[in-house]
Motif scaffolding. Structure first.
Motif, PDB file in Angstrom:
ATOM      1  N   THR A  15      -6.947  -0.091   5.414  1.00  0.00           N
ATOM      2  CA  THR A  15      -7.404  -0.818   4.240  1.00  0.00           C
ATOM      3  C   THR A  15      -7.513  -2.297   4.633  1.00  0.00           C
ATOM      4  OG1 THR A  15      -5.146  -1.261   3.517  1.00  0.00           O
ATOM      5  CG2 THR A  15      -6.203   0.757   2.661  1.00  0.00           C
ATOM      6  N   ASP A  16      -8.081  -3.103   3.766  1.00  0.00           N
ATOM      7  CA  ASP A  16      -8.143  -4.543   4.038  1.00  0.00           C
ATOM      8  C   ASP A  16      -6.732  -5.109   4.211  1.00  0.00           C
ATOM      9  OD1 ASP A  16     -10.907  -4.466   3.916  1.00  0.00           O
ATOM     10  OD2 ASP A  16     -11.017  -5.224   1.854  1.00  0.00           O
ATOM     11  N   ALA A  17      -5.801  -4.646   3.382  1.00  0.00           N
ATOM     12  CA  ALA A  17      -4.411  -5.104   3.489  1.00  0.00           C
ATOM     13  C   ALA A  17      -3.797  -4.671   4.820  1.00  0.00           C
ATOM     14  CB  ALA A  17      -3.581  -4.568   2.324  1.00  0.00           C
ATOM     15  N   GLY A  18      -4.079  -3.447   5.247  1.00  0.00           N
ATOM     16  CA  GLY A  18      -3.574  -2.955   6.525  1.00  0.00           C
ATOM     17  C   GLY A  18      -4.138  -3.748   7.694  1.00  0.00           C
ATOM     18  N   GLN A  19      -5.416  -4.062   7.631  1.00  0.00           N
ATOM     19  CA  GLN A  19      -6.037  -4.842   8.705  1.00  0.00           C
ATOM     20  C   GLN A  19      -5.461  -6.257   8.763  1.00  0.00           C
ATOM     21  OE1 GLN A  19     -10.322  -5.070   8.746  1.00  0.00           O
ATOM     22  NE2 GLN A  19     -10.305  -6.608  10.363  1.00  0.00           N
ATOM     23  N   ALA A  20      -5.302  -6.889   7.627  1.00  0.00           N
ATOM     24  CA  ALA A  20      -4.731  -8.236   7.599  1.00  0.00           C
ATOM     25  C   ALA A  20      -3.303  -8.223   8.159  1.00  0.00           C
ATOM     26  CB  ALA A  20      -4.743  -8.788   6.176  1.00  0.00           C
ATOM     27  N   LEU A  21      -2.535  -7.202   7.795  1.00  0.00           N
ATOM     28  CA  LEU A  21      -1.159  -7.087   8.269  1.00  0.00           C
ATOM     29  C   LEU A  21      -1.111  -6.897   9.784  1.00  0.00           C
ATOM     30  CD1 LEU A  21       1.896  -6.791   7.791  1.00  0.00           C
ATOM     31  CD2 LEU A  21       1.472  -4.354   7.352  1.00  0.00           C
ATOM     32  N   ILE A  22      -1.880  -5.960  10.302  1.00  0.00           N
ATOM     33  CA  ILE A  22      -1.820  -5.687  11.734  1.00  0.00           C
ATOM     34  C   ILE A  22      -2.367  -6.869  12.537  1.00  0.00           C
ATOM     35  CG2 ILE A  22      -4.001  -4.414  11.947  1.00  0.00           C
ATOM     36  CD1 ILE A  22      -0.691  -3.711  13.805  1.00  0.00           C
ATOM     37  N   ASP A  23      -3.358  -7.568  12.013  1.00  0.00           N
ATOM     38  CA  ASP A  23      -3.884  -8.733  12.724  1.00  0.00           C
ATOM     39  C   ASP A  23      -2.826  -9.830  12.860  1.00  0.00           C
ATOM     40  OD1 ASP A  23      -6.340  -7.591  13.275  1.00  0.00           O
ATOM     41  OD2 ASP A  23      -7.398  -8.629  11.658  1.00  0.00           O
ATOM     42  N   ARG A  24      -1.995 -10.010  11.841  1.00  0.00           N
ATOM     43  CA  ARG A  24      -0.897 -10.990  11.933  1.00  0.00           C
ATOM     44  C   ARG A  24       0.224 -10.464  12.825  1.00  0.00           C
ATOM     45  NH1 ARG A  24      -1.071 -10.560   6.511  1.00  0.00           N
ATOM     46  NH2 ARG A  24       1.140 -10.046   6.403  1.00  0.00           N
ATOM     47  N   ALA A  25       0.582  -9.207  12.620  1.00  0.00           N
ATOM     48  CA  ALA A  25       1.732  -8.630  13.337  1.00  0.00           C
ATOM     49  C   ALA A  25       1.486  -8.521  14.833  1.00  0.00           C
ATOM     50  CB  ALA A  25       2.077  -7.264  12.757  1.00  0.00           C
ATOM     51  N   VAL A  26       0.265  -8.194  15.247  1.00  0.00           N
ATOM     52  CA  VAL A  26       0.016  -7.997  16.672  1.00  0.00           C
ATOM     53  C   VAL A  26       0.181  -9.311  17.444  1.00  0.00           C
ATOM     54  CG1 VAL A  26      -2.521  -8.268  16.696  1.00  0.00           C
ATOM     55  CG2 VAL A  26      -1.405  -6.755  18.359  1.00  0.00           C
ATOM     56  N   GLU A  27      -0.178 -10.419  16.838  1.00  0.00           N
ATOM     57  CA  GLU A  27       0.005 -11.703  17.520  1.00  0.00           C
ATOM     58  C   GLU A  27       1.486 -11.980  17.757  1.00  0.00           C
ATOM     59  OE1 GLU A  27      -2.167 -14.917  15.722  1.00  0.00           O
ATOM     60  OE2 GLU A  27      -4.012 -13.716  15.632  1.00  0.00           O
ATOM     61  N   ALA A  28       2.298 -11.771  16.738  1.00  0.00           N
ATOM     62  CA  ALA A  28       3.743 -11.977  16.877  1.00  0.00           C
ATOM     63  C   ALA A  28       4.338 -10.968  17.856  1.00  0.00           C
ATOM     64  CB  ALA A  28       4.415 -11.863  15.512  1.00  0.00           C
ATOM     65  N   HIS A  29       3.840  -9.748  17.826  1.00  0.00           N
ATOM     66  CA  HIS A  29       4.339  -8.699  18.719  1.00  0.00           C
ATOM     67  C   HIS A  29       4.077  -9.059  20.185  1.00  0.00           C
ATOM     68  CE1 HIS A  29       5.453  -4.668  19.983  1.00  0.00           C
ATOM     69  NE2 HIS A  29       4.286  -4.540  20.591  1.00  0.00           N
ATOM     70  N   VAL A  30       2.879  -9.527  20.473  1.00  0.00           N
ATOM     71  CA  VAL A  30       2.549  -9.908  21.854  1.00  0.00           C
ATOM     72  C   VAL A  30       3.395 -11.105  22.287  1.00  0.00           C
ATOM     73  CG1 VAL A  30       0.713 -10.808  23.351  1.00  0.00           C
ATOM     74  CG2 VAL A  30       0.241  -8.895  21.820  1.00  0.00           C
TER      75      VAL A  30
END
Length: 176
Positions: A124-139
């Motif tokens: 969903t749009d919410a899922g995409q926004a979440l993963i886009d933020r989280a992946v940066e912090a994860h890396v």
């Protein structure tokens, strides 16, 4: 086999190897070294990876599922079979996890235009926004976890692990 503690500081696996050497001197326990270290590293890394995702309200498995959909590219959609094959979980586990992500509003199931009998999983749009933020912090978190390794050692480790992974993933001929 040379004593690894003379080359580097001993670790917990060295103690295990020394115990086997003492108790079974004729046993070449050398394979326990790298495999034991891989297992211990995985066990120690997982909580640190989870902690890095906690700020986003994500557990590691949730991150992995959302990331798999995001990596698929627009429209960020996969079949459940493609998802569970990528993530190496059973279909039963996948069903439970999909329900949880759907309840969070991070994914939705949509009809498959190529097969009216099946559904696809889409961010969903919410899922995409979440993963886009989280992946940066994860890396960034992963980078910090590996910062103790010099660049050359990290490159050699990556190459060696890639070789091991390719070997483990290759089909093994059945014994005759």
């Amino acid at each position: 086999m040379s004593d690894p503690s003379t080359v580097r500081a001993p670790d917990a696996v060295d103690a295990i190897l020394q115990q086997w050497q003492r108790e079974r001197p004729s046993l070449d326990a050398a394979p326990m070294g790298p495999l034991g270290r891989l297992k211990r590293c995985a066990a120690l890394l997982e909580p640190r990876l989870e902690a890095g995702l906690a700020a986003f309200g994500l557990r590691l498995w949730e991150f992995d599922m959302l990331a798999a959909l995001r990596r698929a590219g627009a429209p960020y959609c996969l079949s459940p079979t493609q998802l569970f094959s990528t993530l190496m979980v059973t279909s039963g586990t996948m069903t439970h996890r999909l329900r949880r992500l759907e309840m969070q509003g991070w994914i939705e199931r949509i009809p498959n235009a190529q097969d009216a009998r099946s559904m696809l999983v889409q961010l969903t749009d919410a899922g995409q926004a979440l993963i886009d933020r989280a992946v940066e912090a994860h890396v960034d978190n992963e980078r910090q976890l590996l910062a103790c390794l010099p660049a050359q050692a990290l490159s050699e480790l990556d190459d060696a692990l890639s070789m091991l992974l390719r070997t483990l993933e290759s089909p093994v001929p059945l014994a005759e």
